[in-house]
Design a protein around this motif. Structure first.
Motif, short mmCIF file in Angstrom:
data_model
loop_
_atom_site.label_atom_id
_atom_site.label_comp_id
_atom_site.label_asym_id
_atom_site.label_seq_id
_atom_site.Cartn_x
_atom_site.Cartn_y
_atom_site.Cartn_z
N ASP A 446 23.51 27.05 64.41
CA ASP A 446 23.31 28.50 64.66
C ASP A 446 24.62 29.21 64.57
O ASP A 446 24.95 29.77 65.67
CB ASP A 446 22.47 28.76 65.91
N PRO A 447 25.27 29.20 63.46
CA PRO A 447 26.75 29.86 63.39
C PRO A 447 26.65 31.53 63.36
O PRO A 447 25.48 31.89 63.13
CB PRO A 447 27.06 29.18 61.84
N SER A 448 27.62 31.82 63.49
CA SER A 448 27.74 33.64 63.14
C SER A 448 27.50 33.91 61.83
O SER A 448 27.52 32.88 61.03
CB SER A 448 29.26 33.89 63.65
N ARG A 449 27.24 35.11 61.67
CA ARG A 449 27.12 35.53 60.21
C ARG A 449 28.51 35.36 59.27
O ARG A 449 28.26 35.00 58.07
CB ARG A 449 26.78 37.19 60.16
N SER A 450 29.70 35.62 59.86
CA SER A 450 30.87 35.34 59.17
C SER A 450 30.94 33.89 58.67
O SER A 450 31.29 33.66 57.79
CB SER A 450 31.97 35.71 60.05
N LYS A 451 30.60 32.93 59.70
CA LYS A 451 30.65 31.58 59.48
C LYS A 451 29.65 31.41 58.11
O LYS A 451 29.89 30.55 57.40
CB LYS A 451 30.26 30.60 60.75
N LEU A 452 28.24 31.89 58.27
CA LEU A 452 27.44 31.76 57.29
C LEU A 452 27.99 32.25 55.92
O LEU A 452 27.56 31.56 54.81
CB LEU A 452 26.35 32.62 57.71
N PHE A 453 28.55 33.38 55.99
CA PHE A 453 28.95 33.83 54.47
C PHE A 453 30.21 32.83 54.05
O PHE A 453 30.23 32.53 52.79
CB PHE A 453 29.63 35.24 54.81
N ARG A 454 30.98 32.26 54.95
CA ARG A 454 32.03 31.26 54.53
C ARG A 454 31.46 30.12 54.06
O ARG A 454 32.08 29.46 52.94
CB ARG A 454 33.04 31.13 55.46
N LEU A 455 30.31 29.66 54.68
CA LEU A 455 29.52 28.39 53.97
C LEU A 455 28.99 28.91 52.77
O LEU A 455 29.15 27.81 51.98
CB LEU A 455 28.47 28.26 55.21
N ARG A 456 28.41 29.93 52.46
CA ARG A 456 27.85 30.39 51.30
C ARG A 456 29.01 30.29 50.26
O ARG A 456 28.82 29.72 49.24
CB ARG A 456 27.25 31.75 51.27
N ASP A 457 30.22 30.85 50.56
CA ASP A 457 31.47 30.54 49.70
C ASP A 457 31.52 29.03 49.37
O ASP A 457 31.94 28.62 48.16
CB ASP A 457 32.60 31.30 50.10
N ASN A 458 31.81 28.30 50.46
CA ASN A 458 32.16 26.94 50.21
C ASN A 458 31.02 26.02 49.28
O ASN A 458 31.42 25.31 48.63
CB ASN A 458 32.18 26.23 51.55
N LEU A 459 29.74 26.55 49.64
CA LEU A 459 28.69 25.54 48.77
C LEU A 459 28.70 26.10 47.20
O LEU A 459 28.61 25.41 46.47
CB LEU A 459 27.38 25.90 49.49
N LEU A 737 48.21 36.33 43.52
CA LEU A 737 47.05 35.50 43.93
C LEU A 737 46.29 35.62 45.23
O LEU A 737 45.13 35.72 45.26
CB LEU A 737 47.60 34.18 43.80
N HIS A 738 47.01 36.11 45.96
CA HIS A 738 46.46 36.41 47.43
C HIS A 738 45.36 37.63 47.44
O HIS A 738 44.53 37.58 47.96
CB HIS A 738 47.57 36.31 48.51
N LYS A 739 46.08 38.52 46.84
CA LYS A 739 45.15 39.69 46.64
C LYS A 739 43.82 39.55 45.71
O LYS A 739 42.95 39.73 46.34
CB LYS A 739 45.91 41.00 46.02
N GLU A 740 43.94 38.72 44.76
CA GLU A 740 42.86 38.33 44.01
C GLU A 740 41.96 37.52 44.60
O GLU A 740 40.63 37.80 44.89
CB GLU A 740 43.17 37.63 42.77
N VAL A 741 42.40 36.66 45.65
CA VAL A 741 41.77 35.60 46.40
C VAL A 741 40.78 36.43 47.11
O VAL A 741 39.65 36.14 47.59
CB VAL A 741 42.30 34.34 46.99
N ILE A 742 41.42 37.47 47.98
CA ILE A 742 40.72 38.01 49.11
C ILE A 742 39.66 38.97 48.45
O ILE A 742 38.65 39.27 49.18
CB ILE A 742 41.90 39.37 49.89
N SER A 743 39.79 39.54 47.17
CA SER A 743 38.74 40.13 46.58
C SER A 743 37.60 39.36 46.36
O SER A 743 36.47 39.62 45.99
CB SER A 743 39.41 41.05 45.48
N LEU A 744 37.93 38.02 45.93
CA LEU A 744 36.92 36.99 45.65
C LEU A 744 36.12 36.35 46.56
O LEU A 744 34.88 35.94 46.41
CB LEU A 744 37.70 35.98 44.68
N TYR A 745 36.78 36.62 47.73
CA TYR A 745 35.99 35.99 49.06
C TYR A 745 36.17 36.97 50.14
O TYR A 745 36.82 36.88 51.13
CB TYR A 745 36.82 34.67 49.46
N PRO A 746 35.50 38.17 49.91
CA PRO A 746 35.44 39.23 50.96
C PRO A 746 35.21 38.81 52.25
O PRO A 746 35.61 39.25 53.29
CB PRO A 746 34.51 40.31 50.21
N HIS A 747 34.06 37.76 52.20
CA HIS A 747 33.67 37.70 53.48
C HIS A 747 34.54 36.21 54.45
O HIS A 747 34.16 36.31 55.59
CB HIS A 747 32.07 37.04 53.64
N GLY A 748 35.48 35.73 53.47
CA GLY A 748 36.14 34.80 54.34
C GLY A 748 37.70 35.19 53.96
O GLY A 748 38.68 34.00 53.70
#
Length: 856
Positions: A446-459, A737-748
């Motif tokens: 039962d992770p937090s919503r932010s953890k769920l979004f990061r998991l979604r990105d990782n998958l 690169l960091h700015k681009e990654v931030i925009s590509l992974y907004p929830h993480g």
């Protein structure tokens, strides 16, 4: 007297002050931002009698938000404004609260001499101007305390009314105290049986007579008469002319007047009045907010709005949302309601609700949002089952609000319409069967919503290549994550993909097998949650059939296919689950030893908790065996190479050879590219790691995962040379690169934002940009584990880059006080202990007490 005793005496005196820092007002950050907006909307016209109090509260709010210079500025303005509000040029009891705030501010900033000066000023004022009533506060203090508490919610209103009454009893000639006392009572009446409406009206009439120029009280007095059945249309229109002539302010009475118009005159006339006010003052955001409210009342509570009216309402709401970014939740919900009532607007309403479902709201905000979402699902989407689910979430939350009361009322109505007792018993039996299933819905994840979004990105970064042996498991977990996030159709789609992937993976004669048990369990739960009980029962029957046809080889244990999927899933939920995951893999392998990927994953899971047990040597032996069984798996090959490097072997040539193979494989987080770059950075060369990442990006320029890996390499490069000048081109590429990654992974993006701030801090003239990032993050409502990490990095930044050891120590203390047992907490405690030994800091005693409390 020792320094410690002096400090103790000072803190005791500060604690005894009457000021904002001691009044037990500790709202959330989002509440502070909304309060800041509300105070700005009052305005700063000289005629506003509460101007000093407004500045005082603004100073406190800015301090709590971490805006120290803003706090100084507002407290200073309060010092100037308070004597003017009393038509006095000198000091008086009206400055007691302000001087108390300044004493606290200087104390928090480590400026103890200045703090003591203001403490002395408070003592002088209290001696020169004692309270007229022994054992009570001075009326000026009661009045400011009452006015302040009125801003902090319904539960404070009755207390505020009591304080105003005490102030008036001792000093009855201050007109604005009478007015505010009545307004506090009006608000208290909403949640209390006493005083009566009649009593309120009498007090309001008296307040209006005392303060005939106050249009705010005039509007409320008119409303009281309208409630009693009087016809007030003409008086309301006459009052409107006066309100429009006054300066724009939330104290002008315009909002209360518009509400009065809507209720007792006409909502269309309310809109005309709001538009007239806006025409006179087109740039006033408060008037735009009032106008947006009128349009919402017209569209949501009255039928058949014209398209032009909807367009104007939408335009105003969008503008107000941009003008009040920290208080935009209600306006976003209003905008969704407007869309839902318009032709073809449901998709836009749905988009707003889905965006809000992705936000980490505070409990009180979440309760309100769930309530509105439940009503939307019921009335606009005709989805009674999901509406009921969200009303239940509201009711389960402990906050005692209108939204909770209303949701409980809705649930009671639903209960009355429920099916017969036998249907309820069937439901109970079904739920018992569902609870006994082995699937994601029952695995205590039962992770937090932010953890769920990061998991979604990782998958998503693993990819969906056919050769990935865990593809069915990936889809299953994605389905569960999407359900938890509220994306129901996505959940259906991923569970369906999992079914197909499992059938293709096993290459068996039969389409079905024990590998589908978890997937069918998930589908049974999904259909149950959606109210599709027949479909849920169908999947329960399928699970029973599979378990009967394919019993576990070991009695009293799960089937190995279930153990393996459960283990793989738990691996994704943090190191604290790794030991359990390793145990499940071991059980699966013992019963079914021929599945190669189980051996590989078991070794990787064991490595995750190798700091505890088993030994590094044991891990390496297992890794060698796994590599021999799975020679094509480059991910395990990279980790085996790392184990050898740890033992002192030279691995540069093998790493370069392995890199060629990794680059030829499809892009995936399972390809081994990230751990390979880590090995390069540690055992070969960080510059070669950068070259390798750039080569991979050149081959696949649109792959966000490779951009993430490349950004990491640049961060390592800058970190490893932090004390040497860095080429500007290297800094620029890292920032880009960091700015681009931030925009590509907004929830993480939190870690990447901290990395970007670090890079700015190490570059020439970059401290201002680093400060900007940290200030933005200070304004965000982070989850506890994220907040702990952020405070830790911010503390290090303050110490090393800003040379502000005092504030750095404050944030390390915040980290240490948080209960989460993490590396960041350990490191902050270590910093505090070292500081205690090396320096005699201003917080020496506080740190000692904290460490003693923590038992370290």
């Amino acid at each position: 007297m020792s320094a410690a005793q002096n400090q103790s005496t000072l803190e005791a005196k500060l604690g005894a002050l009457q000021c904002h820092f001691t009044w037990d007002i500790d709202p959330s950050r989002s509440k502070l931002f909304r309060l800041r907006d509300n105070l700005e909307d009052i305005g700063t016209e000289e005629g506003i009698s509460w101007l000093g109090h407004i500045y005082n509260l603004q100073g406190y709010i800015h301090y709590q938000l971490g805006f120290i210079e803003g706090a100084r500025r507002f407290f200073s303005r309060a010092t100037e404004a308070l004597p003017r509000s009393r038509n006095h040029s000198d000091e008086g009891p009206w400055l007691v609260v302000n001087y108390g705030n300044l004493a606290w501010l200087h104390h928090h900033l480590g400026e103890q001499t200045e703090s003591q000066t203001y403490l002395s000023k408070v003592d002088t004022l209290l001696n020169e101007y004692p309270s007229p009533s022994q054992d009570e506060l001075h009326p000026e203090i009661y009045a400011e305390k009452a006015w302040t508490l009125m801003k902090f919610g319904q539960d404070k209103k009755m207390l505020a009314a009591d304080y105003f009454q005490r102030a008036i009893r001792m000093q009855p000639d201050v007109v604005e105290w009478h007015t505010s006392h009545v307004l506090a009572l009006v608000n208290a009446l909403k949640h209390c049986d006493t005083p009566s409406e009649e009593d309120i009206h009498e007090k309001m009439k008296m307040a209006k007579e005392h303060d005939p120029e106050n249009l705010y009280i005039a509007v409320h007095e008119l409303e009281q008469r309208a409630k009693k059945g009087e016809s007030i249309e003409d008086e309301a229109r006459e009052l409107a002319r006066k309100v429009l002539r006054n300066p724009v302010s939330s104290y002008s009475g315009i909002k209360a007047l518009l509400r009065l118009y809507t209720k007792y005159v006409s909502v269309d006339e309310a809109i005309d009045l709001a538009e007239e006010a806006l025409k006179n003052h087109p740039d006033e955001r408060y008037l735009k907010r009032c106008a947006a409210l009128c349009y919402k009342w017209r569209i949501v509570f009255h039928s058949d709005p014209k398209q032009s009216m909807i367009d104007r309402a939408v335009s105003l709401h969008k503008e107000v949302i941009s003008l009040y970014p920290h208080g935009s939740l209600v306006k976003k919900l209003d905008l969704a309601s407007i869309y839902a009532k318009s032709n073809h607007g449901l998709a836009k309403a749905e988009q707003i609700y889905q965006e809000l479902l992705e936000r980490d709201l505070e409990p009180i905000e979440k309760q309100m949002f769930y309530h509105y979402y439940a009503k939307y699902l019921n009335f606009d989407r005709q989805d009674r089952h999901r509406s009921e689910e969200y009303h239940m979430r509201v009711a389960e939350m402990p906050q005692q609000t209108f939204f909770r009361e209303n949701s409980i009322k809705c649930l009671k109505k639903i209960k009355e319409r429920n099916r017969s007792r036998s249907a309820a018993q069937n439901q109970s039996t079904l739920e018992a069967k569902l609870g006994a299933l082995q699937c994601h819905f029952t695995w205590d994840i039962d992770p937090s919503r932010s953890k769920l979004f990061r998991l979604r990105d990782n998958l998503e970064d693993i990819g969906t290549e056919e050769g990935i042996s865990w593809l069915g498991h990936i889809y299953n977990l994605q389905g569960y994550i999407h359900y938890q996030l509220g994306f129901i159709e996505d959940a259906r789609r991923f569970f369906s993909r999992a079914t197909e992937a499992f059938r293709q993976m096993r290459n068996t004669v039969s389409d079905e097998g024990p590998w589908l048990v978890v997937n069918y369990g998930n589908l049974a739960w999904l259909h149950h949650h959606l109210g599709e009980q027949a479909e849920s029962q169908t999947y329960l029957s399928k699970v029973d059939t599979l378990l009967n046809e394919y019993p576990s080889p070991s009695q009293d244990e799960l089937h190995p296919e279930i153990y393996a999927e459960k283990a793989w899933t738990l691996m994704k939920f943090g190191k604290n689950k790794s030991l359990l995951a390793a145990d499940y893999f071991q059980r699966a392998i013992r019963m079914q030893p021929d599945v190669v990927e189980w051996h590989t994953s078991y070794v990787l899971t064991s490595k995750a908790y190798a700091w505890n047990t088993p030994s590094e040597e044991d891990i390496h032996e297992k890794m060698k065996m796994a590599k021999e069984k799975d020679p094509e798996n480059l991910y395990i090959a990279v980790h085996e190479l790392e184990q050898r490097a740890k033992k002192g072997e030279s691995i540069e040539d093998e790493a370069r050879e392995l890199a060629r193979k990794v680059l030829r494989n499809p892009v995936s987080s399972y390809s081994g590219i990230k751990p390979l770059l880590w090995n390069y950075g540690k055992y070969v060369s960080v510059d070669e790691a950068i070259d390798l990442a750039e080569e991979a990006l050149k081959n696949h320029p649109d792959e966000r995962y490779l951009k993430r890996c490349a950004a990491l390499c640049y961060k390592w490069r800058i970190f490893s040379h932090s004390y040497n000048p860095m080429e500007q081109s290297m800094i620029d590429r890292a920032v880009s690169l960091h700015k681009e990654v931030i925009s590509l992974y907004p929830h993480g993006s939190l870690v990447k934002k901290l990395d970007l701030a670090y890079i700015y801090a190490k570059s020439n003239h970059g401290l201002a940009k680093a400060d900007q990032i940290y200030q933005e993050l200070l304004e965000r409502d982070l989850e506890p584990i994220e907040k702990q990490m952020f405070y830790h990095y911010y503390a290090k930044y303050l110490n090393f880059d800003r040379q502000d050891r005092h504030r750095s120590e404050e944030y390390h203390m915040r980290v240490a006080e948080m209960p989460q047992q993490t590396f960041f907490r350990e490191n902050s405690i270590k910093f505090l202990k070292n500081n205690l030994e090396k320096y005699r800091s201003r917080r020496h005693r506080e740190v000692e007490e904290l460490l003693a409390t923590l038992g370290v």
